[in-house]
Design an enzyme around this catalytic site. Structure first.
Site, PDB file in Angstrom:
ATOM      1  N   ASP A  53     -55.595 -19.537  29.255  1.00 38.67           N
ATOM      2  CA  ASP A  53     -54.631 -18.873  30.146  1.00 38.67           C
ATOM      3  C   ASP A  53     -55.313 -18.133  31.300  1.00 38.67           C
ATOM      4  OD1 ASP A  53     -52.603 -19.840  28.586  1.00 38.67           O
ATOM      5  OD2 ASP A  53     -51.648 -17.899  28.220  1.00 38.67           O
ATOM      6  N   ASN A  97     -50.208 -23.884  30.349  1.00 41.35           N
ATOM      7  CA  ASN A  97     -48.969 -23.393  29.722  1.00 41.35           C
ATOM      8  C   ASN A  97     -48.941 -21.870  29.793  1.00 41.35           C
ATOM      9  OD1 ASN A  97     -46.529 -23.374  28.471  1.00 41.35           O
ATOM     10  ND2 ASN A  97     -47.286 -23.971  26.443  1.00 41.35           N
ATOM     11  N   ASP A 322     -44.296 -11.601  20.203  1.00 37.21           N
ATOM     12  CA  ASP A 322     -45.484 -12.390  19.833  1.00 37.21           C
ATOM     13  C   ASP A 322     -46.016 -11.975  18.461  1.00 37.21           C
ATOM     14  OD1 ASP A 322     -45.089 -13.410  22.333  1.00 37.21           O
ATOM     15  OD2 ASP A 322     -46.979 -12.711  23.190  1.00 37.21           O
ATOM     16  N   GLU A 350     -44.146 -21.334  23.668  1.00 37.57           N
ATOM     17  CA  GLU A 350     -45.036 -22.500  23.624  1.00 37.57           C
ATOM     18  C   GLU A 350     -44.376 -23.703  22.932  1.00 37.57           C
ATOM     19  OE1 GLU A 350     -45.822 -19.552  23.922  1.00 37.57           O
ATOM     20  OE2 GLU A 350     -47.933 -19.179  24.365  1.00 37.57           O
ATOM     21  N   HIS A 394     -50.753 -21.770  19.973  1.00 40.89           N
ATOM     22  CA  HIS A 394     -51.851 -20.959  19.439  1.00 40.89           C
ATOM     23  C   HIS A 394     -51.384 -20.016  18.336  1.00 40.89           C
ATOM     24  CE1 HIS A 394     -50.866 -17.601  22.549  1.00 40.89           C
ATOM     25  NE2 HIS A 394     -49.877 -18.469  22.537  1.00 40.89           N
ATOM     26  N   ARG A 395     -50.208 -19.412  18.515  1.00 39.67           N
ATOM     27  CA  ARG A 395     -49.768 -18.420  17.504  1.00 39.67           C
ATOM     28  C   ARG A 395     -49.353 -19.084  16.186  1.00 39.67           C
ATOM     29  NH1 ARG A 395     -50.647 -14.099  20.225  1.00 39.67           N
ATOM     30  NH2 ARG A 395     -50.076 -14.114  22.427  1.00 39.67           N
ATOM     31  N   LYS A 425     -55.667 -21.178  23.876  1.00 37.21           N
ATOM     32  CA  LYS A 425     -54.786 -20.557  24.896  1.00 37.21           C
ATOM     33  C   LYS A 425     -55.107 -19.077  25.072  1.00 37.21           C
ATOM     34  CE  LYS A 425     -49.936 -20.432  26.390  1.00 37.21           C
ATOM     35  NZ  LYS A 425     -49.610 -19.058  26.715  1.00 37.21           N
TER      36      LYS A 425
HETATM   37  O1  LIG Z   1     -45.589 -10.325  30.345  1.00 37.37           O
HETATM   38  C1  LIG Z   1     -46.326 -10.735  29.444  1.00 37.37           C
HETATM   39  O2  LIG Z   1     -47.572 -10.585  29.493  1.00 37.37           O
HETATM   40  C2  LIG Z   1     -45.725 -11.420  28.287  1.00 37.37           C
HETATM   41  C3  LIG Z   1     -44.391 -11.263  28.003  1.00 37.37           C
HETATM   42  C4  LIG Z   1     -43.737 -11.860  26.815  1.00 37.37           C
HETATM   43  O3  LIG Z   1     -42.920 -12.916  27.263  1.00 37.37           O
HETATM   44  P1  LIG Z   1     -41.284 -12.782  27.463  1.00 37.37           P
HETATM   45  O4  LIG Z   1     -41.028 -11.675  28.390  1.00 37.37           O
HETATM   46  O5  LIG Z   1     -40.973 -14.132  28.025  1.00 37.37           O
HETATM   47  O6  LIG Z   1     -40.714 -12.553  26.082  1.00 37.37           O
HETATM   48  C5  LIG Z   1     -44.750 -12.395  25.811  1.00 37.37           C
HETATM   49  O7  LIG Z   1     -44.117 -13.209  24.869  1.00 37.37           O
HETATM   50  C6  LIG Z   1     -45.857 -13.157  26.493  1.00 37.37           C
HETATM   51  O8  LIG Z   1     -46.794 -13.660  25.568  1.00 37.37           O
HETATM   52  C7  LIG Z   1     -46.620 -12.267  27.443  1.00 37.37           C
HETATM   53  C1  LIG Z   2     -45.357 -16.535  24.876  1.00 38.65           C
HETATM   54  C2  LIG Z   2     -46.673 -16.562  25.052  1.00 38.65           C
HETATM   55  O1  LIG Z   2     -47.309 -16.952  26.191  1.00 38.65           O
HETATM   56  P1  LIG Z   2     -46.908 -16.967  27.748  1.00 38.65           P
HETATM   57  O2  LIG Z   2     -47.714 -15.870  28.376  1.00 38.65           O
HETATM   58  O3  LIG Z   2     -47.322 -18.325  28.221  1.00 38.65           O
HETATM   59  O4  LIG Z   2     -45.431 -16.723  27.881  1.00 38.65           O
HETATM   60  C3  LIG Z   2     -47.589 -16.167  23.942  1.00 38.65           C
HETATM   61  O5  LIG Z   2     -48.798 -15.986  24.217  1.00 38.65           O
HETATM   62  O6  LIG Z   2     -47.150 -16.027  22.797  1.00 38.65           O
END
Ligand SMILES: O=C(O)C1=C[C@@H](OP(=O)(O)O)[C@@H](O)[C@H](O)C1
Ligand SMILES: C=C(OP(=O)(O)O)C(=O)O
Length: 443
Positions: A53, A97, A322, A350, A394-395, A425
């Site tokens: 990422d 992703n 998460d 994901e 990944h999770r 990821k």
């Molecule tokens: O802003 C961020 O860093 C994130 C927000 C969350 O997503 P959502 O806002 O889509 O739930 C989380 O699931 C993602 O892994 C990271």
């Molecule tokens: C939802 C996730 O990733 P993203 O930042 O791509 O939304 C995650 O890391 O669980």
């Protein structure tokens, strides 16, 4: 990058014990990279996350003409800020992703102007972005879908932004609001910009991370609760000089859960009681399940309930979507039925995580009720041996490694993790770190 086999067989482990140094936070790393790129001055970033990422964000910034250097083999980087205007006005950007890359970059590029295409892996093209595109196009951006309407790939052209008031829906992803907030100072050159949230906002603690980092880069946001956020005119991002990336609190959840399930103490190093990441609140759920948690400035430790198994939990997990996946697998070791509520956003991450989690927990013998936005999990008497599919998530790979702990050992069950490399990821070395707390009992 790490090489893993097609599948990984985890031997049952009775005890989990030890200390793990966490990789940097994904959410902080990608926000910091973009803010450092947009700011005036040079930023020294310490302990950036090394993963897929952050790689896509670094590569995108390079293509946009932002200069950065890695210091030797370390995870320290120097980013030379461009002061709000990307030097390259035409680019084709691969976003993998990474939601934390594509969403903030879409807003920043739509506002700074140019001719850009953004695309990713197949799953990225199924992850919604329509609420963000609508919010930007409504104020004069020119973003088009080149595939399915509402989803990447996107084509961004130079628009004429007339932004004083933006509106964005908050019930699909908080990352749309994060993206608009981070781009807001670029729109607020002459007049203040207010972003109004329409409907319910999910995943709220991630907005606190955004606001915290914007402040460190010199931009204050005035807010009316979770409803409206205003950036006054004339604020510019300026480098704080140096910035340190905390350890990833979501990555911490697997090790802390291991300590809670299989004795402990397990300590994670790199994140502590003053963390700006909402996922540190994962420890509240573990405590409710009976674990003992201790926190220092830069570490957290978990020990199992001395008086019996973990207690089942029934709770709303909207604030930690998460880390909540880790609770779903920890629920296999609880003394009754657990319910995870308000996790509808799992369907657009994901993979469809509600469906994937239900399918894989059932393979281990759990009884699972999959609701539209909840999961109800009744653990089996003994965990069954199973080959866990990970859905390029990944999770899924990381949280299901916990099934190899104590309960499984009693049943003599082997847990196979298919396609373990998907951990790249956010945590390429995950399985080595997991092996280190279960010592020679794994592999
Ligand atoms: O802003 C961020 O860093 C994130 C927000 C969350 O997503 P959502 O806002 O889509 O739930 C989380 O699931 C993602 O892994 C990271
Ligand atoms: C939802 C996730 O990733 P993203 O930042 O791509 O939304 C995650 O890391 O669980």
């Amino acid at each position: 990058m790490k090489r893993y086999p097609h599948s990984l067989d985890l031997q049952p482990a009775i005890h989990a014990k030890g200390a793990v140094r966490l990789p940097g936070s994904k959410s902080i790393s990608n926000r910091t990279l973009l803010l450092a790129a947009l700011s005036e001055g040079t930023t020294h970033i310490h302990e950036l996350l090394a993963s897929d990422d952050t790689h896509v964000m670094l590569m995108a910034l390079q293509k946009l003409g932002v200069r950065w250097e890695q210091i030797g083999e370390s995870q320290d980087y120097i980013v030379h800020g461009v002061g709000g205007v990307f030097p390259t006005h035409q680019a084709d950007l691969f976003m993998g992703n990474a939601g934390t890359a594509i969403r903030p970059l879409t807003a920043a590029l739509a506002v700074t102007g140019g001719d850009y295409t953004l695309h990713g892996v197949a799953r990225m093209h199924e992850r919604p972005i329509g609420d963000l595109v609508d919010a930007l196009n409504a104020v004069g951006a020119r973003i088009e879908y080149t595939g399915e309407p509402g989803f990447p790939p996107l084509h961004i052209r130079r628009g004429l932004i007339r932004a004083r008031q933006l509106k964005v829906r908050g019930n699909v992803s908080s990352q749309f609001l994060t993206a608009l907030l981070m781009a807001a100072p670029l729109m607020a050159r002459e007049e203040a910009v207010t972003i109004e949230v329409v409907g319910e906002l999910i995943s709220k603690p991630y907005i606190e991370i955004t606001l915290n980092l914007m402040r460190r880069f010199g931009v204050e946001v005035r807010r009316d609760g979770w409803q409206a956020f205003t950036v006054e005119a004339g604020q510019r991002y300026t480098s704080p000089g140096a910035i340190h990336v905390e350890g990833d609190a979501s990555s911490a959840s697997y090790f802390l859960a291991a300590g809670a399930i299989a004795g402990g103490p397990v300590r994670v190093i790199g994140v502590g009681r003053d963390s700006i990441q909402g996922d540190v609140r994962f420890v509240d759920a573990l405590e409710r399940m009976g674990a003992t948690i201790t926190m220092g400035d830069n570490w957290i430790e978990a020990v199992a309930n001395a008086n019996g198994p973990l207690r089942a939990i029934d709770a709303d997990f909207n604030h930690i979507p998460d880390a909540a996946m880790t609770i779903a697998v920890a629920a296999l070791f609880a003394d009754g039925t657990s319910t995870l509520r308000n996790i509808g956003s799992w369907r657009v991450k994901e993979t469809d995580r509600l469906a994937a989690m239900a399918t894989e927990l059932r393979k281990l013998g759990a009884e699972v009720e999959e609701g539209a936005d909840y999961l109800r999990i009744t653990p089996p008497a003994t965990i069954l041996p199973a080959a866990i599919d990970t859905y390029d998530d990944h999770r899924m790979a990381m949280c299901f490694s916990l099934a190899a702990l104590t309960g499984a050992a009693r049943a003599g069950a082997r847990i196979r993790i298919n396609d373990p490399k998907c951990v790249a990821k956010t945590f390429p070395d995950y399985f080595e770190a997991f092996a280190s707390i279960t010592k020679d009992e794994l592999f």
